[in-house]
Design a protein around this motif. Structure first.
Motif, PDB file in Angstrom:
ATOM      1  N   ALA A  26     -27.658   5.325 -34.378  1.00 12.31           N
ATOM      2  CA  ALA A  26     -26.922   6.046 -35.425  1.00 12.31           C
ATOM      3  C   ALA A  26     -25.416   5.834 -35.315  1.00 12.31           C
ATOM      4  O   ALA A  26     -24.707   5.845 -36.316  1.00 12.31           O
ATOM      5  CB  ALA A  26     -27.247   7.533 -35.345  1.00 12.31           C
ATOM      6  N   MET A  27     -24.915   5.629 -34.101  1.00 16.37           N
ATOM      7  CA  MET A  27     -23.476   5.419 -33.910  1.00 16.37           C
ATOM      8  C   MET A  27     -23.052   4.005 -34.271  1.00 16.37           C
ATOM      9  O   MET A  27     -21.868   3.707 -34.311  1.00 16.37           O
ATOM     10  CB  MET A  27     -23.093   5.713 -32.462  1.00 16.37           C
ATOM     11  CG  MET A  27     -23.112   7.169 -32.135  1.00 16.37           C
ATOM     12  SD  MET A  27     -22.518   7.404 -30.476  1.00 16.37           S
ATOM     13  CE  MET A  27     -22.260   9.149 -30.465  1.00 16.37           C
ATOM     14  N   GLY A  28     -24.010   3.131 -34.491  1.00 16.55           N
ATOM     15  CA  GLY A  28     -23.690   1.769 -34.890  1.00 16.55           C
ATOM     16  C   GLY A  28     -23.160   0.915 -33.754  1.00 16.55           C
ATOM     17  O   GLY A  28     -22.353   0.021 -33.971  1.00 16.55           O
ATOM     18  N   ILE A  29     -23.621   1.182 -32.557  1.00 17.76           N
ATOM     19  CA  ILE A  29     -23.189   0.376 -31.413  1.00 17.76           C
ATOM     20  C   ILE A  29     -23.853  -0.983 -31.517  1.00 17.76           C
ATOM     21  O   ILE A  29     -25.067  -1.083 -31.640  1.00 17.76           O
ATOM     22  CB  ILE A  29     -23.569   1.058 -30.082  1.00 17.76           C
ATOM     23  CG1 ILE A  29     -22.860   2.401 -29.966  1.00 17.76           C
ATOM     24  CG2 ILE A  29     -23.245   0.159 -28.903  1.00 17.76           C
ATOM     25  CD1 ILE A  29     -23.312   3.237 -28.800  1.00 17.76           C
ATOM     26  N   VAL A  30     -23.032  -2.020 -31.486  1.00 19.65           N
ATOM     27  CA  VAL A  30     -23.549  -3.380 -31.587  1.00 19.65           C
ATOM     28  C   VAL A  30     -23.608  -3.970 -30.191  1.00 19.65           C
ATOM     29  O   VAL A  30     -22.575  -4.169 -29.549  1.00 19.65           O
ATOM     30  CB  VAL A  30     -22.644  -4.249 -32.495  1.00 19.65           C
ATOM     31  CG1 VAL A  30     -23.193  -5.647 -32.604  1.00 19.65           C
ATOM     32  CG2 VAL A  30     -22.512  -3.610 -33.856  1.00 19.65           C
ATOM     33  N   GLU A  31     -24.812  -4.229 -29.737  1.00 16.19           N
ATOM     34  CA  GLU A  31     -24.958  -4.835 -28.422  1.00 16.19           C
ATOM     35  C   GLU A  31     -24.977  -6.343 -28.591  1.00 16.19           C
ATOM     36  O   GLU A  31     -25.532  -6.865 -29.554  1.00 16.19           O
ATOM     37  CB  GLU A  31     -26.249  -4.367 -27.749  1.00 16.19           C
ATOM     38  CG  GLU A  31     -26.230  -2.882 -27.458  1.00 16.19           C
ATOM     39  CD  GLU A  31     -27.344  -2.466 -26.528  1.00 16.19           C
ATOM     40  OE1 GLU A  31     -27.587  -3.198 -25.551  1.00 16.19           O
ATOM     41  OE2 GLU A  31     -27.951  -1.438 -26.784  1.00 16.19           O
ATOM     42  N   PRO A  32     -24.359  -7.070 -27.644  1.00 14.49           N
ATOM     43  CA  PRO A  32     -24.376  -8.519 -27.742  1.00 14.49           C
ATOM     44  C   PRO A  32     -25.814  -9.040 -27.692  1.00 14.49           C
ATOM     45  O   PRO A  32     -26.636  -8.509 -26.950  1.00 14.49           O
ATOM     46  CB  PRO A  32     -23.588  -8.986 -26.509  1.00 14.49           C
ATOM     47  CG  PRO A  32     -23.409  -7.791 -25.652  1.00 14.49           C
ATOM     48  CD  PRO A  32     -23.679  -6.585 -26.465  1.00 14.49           C
ATOM     49  N   VAL A  33     -26.097 -10.038 -28.520  1.00 14.72           N
ATOM     50  CA  VAL A  33     -27.441 -10.599 -28.560  1.00 14.72           C
ATOM     51  C   VAL A  33     -27.713 -11.321 -27.247  1.00 14.72           C
ATOM     52  O   VAL A  33     -26.943 -12.178 -26.817  1.00 14.72           O
ATOM     53  CB  VAL A  33     -27.582 -11.578 -29.745  1.00 14.72           C
ATOM     54  CG1 VAL A  33     -28.952 -12.221 -29.752  1.00 14.72           C
ATOM     55  CG2 VAL A  33     -27.327 -10.847 -31.051  1.00 14.72           C
ATOM     56  N   GLN A  34     -28.808 -10.933 -26.631  1.00 18.19           N
ATOM     57  CA  GLN A  34     -29.161 -11.525 -25.345  1.00 18.19           C
ATOM     58  C   GLN A  34     -30.185 -12.613 -25.599  1.00 18.19           C
ATOM     59  O   GLN A  34     -31.256 -12.359 -26.143  1.00 18.19           O
ATOM     60  CB  GLN A  34     -29.740 -10.442 -24.430  1.00 18.19           C
ATOM     61  CG  GLN A  34     -29.992 -10.901 -23.034  1.00 18.19           C
ATOM     62  CD  GLN A  34     -30.539  -9.749 -22.181  1.00 18.19           C
ATOM     63  OE1 GLN A  34     -30.854  -8.688 -22.670  1.00 18.19           O
ATOM     64  NE2 GLN A  34     -30.631  -9.995 -20.907  1.00 18.19           N
ATOM     65  N   LEU A  35     -29.837 -13.822 -25.241  1.00 21.29           N
ATOM     66  CA  LEU A  35     -30.742 -14.945 -25.419  1.00 21.29           C
ATOM     67  C   LEU A  35     -31.362 -15.301 -24.083  1.00 21.29           C
ATOM     68  O   LEU A  35     -30.720 -15.200 -23.039  1.00 21.29           O
ATOM     69  CB  LEU A  35     -29.997 -16.154 -25.981  1.00 21.29           C
ATOM     70  CG  LEU A  35     -29.380 -15.967 -27.364  1.00 21.29           C
ATOM     71  CD1 LEU A  35     -28.569 -17.187 -27.743  1.00 21.29           C
ATOM     72  CD2 LEU A  35     -30.454 -15.719 -28.406  1.00 21.29           C
ATOM     73  N   ILE A  36     -32.624 -15.713 -24.132  1.00 19.00           N
ATOM     74  CA  ILE A  36     -33.269 -16.162 -22.908  1.00 19.00           C
ATOM     75  C   ILE A  36     -33.772 -17.569 -23.134  1.00 19.00           C
ATOM     76  O   ILE A  36     -34.142 -17.943 -24.242  1.00 19.00           O
ATOM     77  CB  ILE A  36     -34.414 -15.224 -22.472  1.00 19.00           C
ATOM     78  CG1 ILE A  36     -35.440 -15.050 -23.586  1.00 19.00           C
ATOM     79  CG2 ILE A  36     -33.885 -13.890 -22.018  1.00 19.00           C
ATOM     80  CD1 ILE A  36     -36.691 -14.355 -23.134  1.00 19.00           C
ATOM     81  N   ASP A  37     -33.766 -18.336 -22.079  1.00 16.64           N
ATOM     82  CA  ASP A  37     -34.139 -19.741 -22.162  1.00 16.64           C
ATOM     83  C   ASP A  37     -35.576 -19.921 -21.687  1.00 16.64           C
ATOM     84  O   ASP A  37     -35.828 -20.608 -20.705  1.00 16.64           O
ATOM     85  CB  ASP A  37     -33.154 -20.573 -21.316  1.00 16.64           C
ATOM     86  CG  ASP A  37     -33.398 -22.059 -21.463  1.00 16.64           C
ATOM     87  OD1 ASP A  37     -33.913 -22.470 -22.521  1.00 16.64           O
ATOM     88  OD2 ASP A  37     -33.103 -22.810 -20.512  1.00 16.64           O
ATOM     89  N   VAL A  38     -36.504 -19.250 -22.357  1.00 20.92           N
ATOM     90  CA  VAL A  38     -37.917 -19.378 -22.022  1.00 20.92           C
ATOM     91  C   VAL A  38     -38.714 -19.539 -23.308  1.00 20.92           C
ATOM     92  O   VAL A  38     -38.239 -19.205 -24.389  1.00 20.92           O
ATOM     93  CB  VAL A  38     -38.443 -18.152 -21.230  1.00 20.92           C
ATOM     94  CG1 VAL A  38     -37.821 -18.084 -19.856  1.00 20.92           C
ATOM     95  CG2 VAL A  38     -38.228 -16.869 -21.980  1.00 20.92           C
TER      96      VAL A  38
END
Length: 172
Positions: free
Chosen positions: A107-119
């Protein structure tokens, strides 16, 4: 790390939000606390402002006087955040900070960095935290939106399905 990182609200002196964020990030780098204190954010919102017959969009702080910190709550992480210049304390009853629920974070609109995985599906990975730590799992499905994988772990001669967070696995 058994406990997962949660979002906490930190109260600051009015107008010190950016300084608190900068000081906290500097302390995290200097002390190597990236695993305990993972993210510091100041929620912003776009506001349409009209001045001298000119309309423009500016960013304003959603919650002036507050900074959001994603961290694993330990004595050390609490001490570092609490003793950062400009911080007056955590939001919560007494001296016990209360983490935000997932609904509140959304609801607060916190944008978390997109976490990419190499699998990829079909690959084997090692589980690095949780009840199945150090087990090997075969990936069956990857959900990038929820940052989770579904995998099979061989336990007692049987394949057992498990759901794991991206930060619970490492590529072999």
């Amino acid at each position: 790390m058994a406990e997962r990182a949660r979002w906490y609200v930190v109260h600051t002196y009015s107008g010190y939000e950016n300084k608190v964020k900068a000081n906290l990030e500097k302390t995290i780098d200097n002390r190597g606390l990236h695993d305990l204190i993972q993210d510091v954010q100041i929620p912003l919102e776009d506001v349409v402002e009209t001045k001298n017959d000119k309309t423009r969009v500016v960013q304003r702080k959603k919650f002036p006087g507050y900074v959001l910190v994603k961290m694993v709550m330990t004595d050390e992480s609490w001490y570092v955040v609490r003793n950062t210049r400009g911080v007056t304390g955590f939001v919560g009853p007494g001296s016990k900070p209360v983490p935000l629920s997932d609904e509140e974070v959304e609801a607060m609109g916190i944008v978390e960095p997109v976490q990419l995985i190499d699998v990829e599906v079909g690959e084997n990975v090692r589980i690095i935290s949780g009840a199945l730590e150090s087990c090997i799992a075969e990936i069956k499905e990857i959900n990038y939106e929820k940052k989770k994988i579904k995998a099979l772990v061989n336990m007692f001669g049987r394949e057992t399905p498990v759901e794991l967070d991206f930060n619970q696995i490492e590529k072999i």
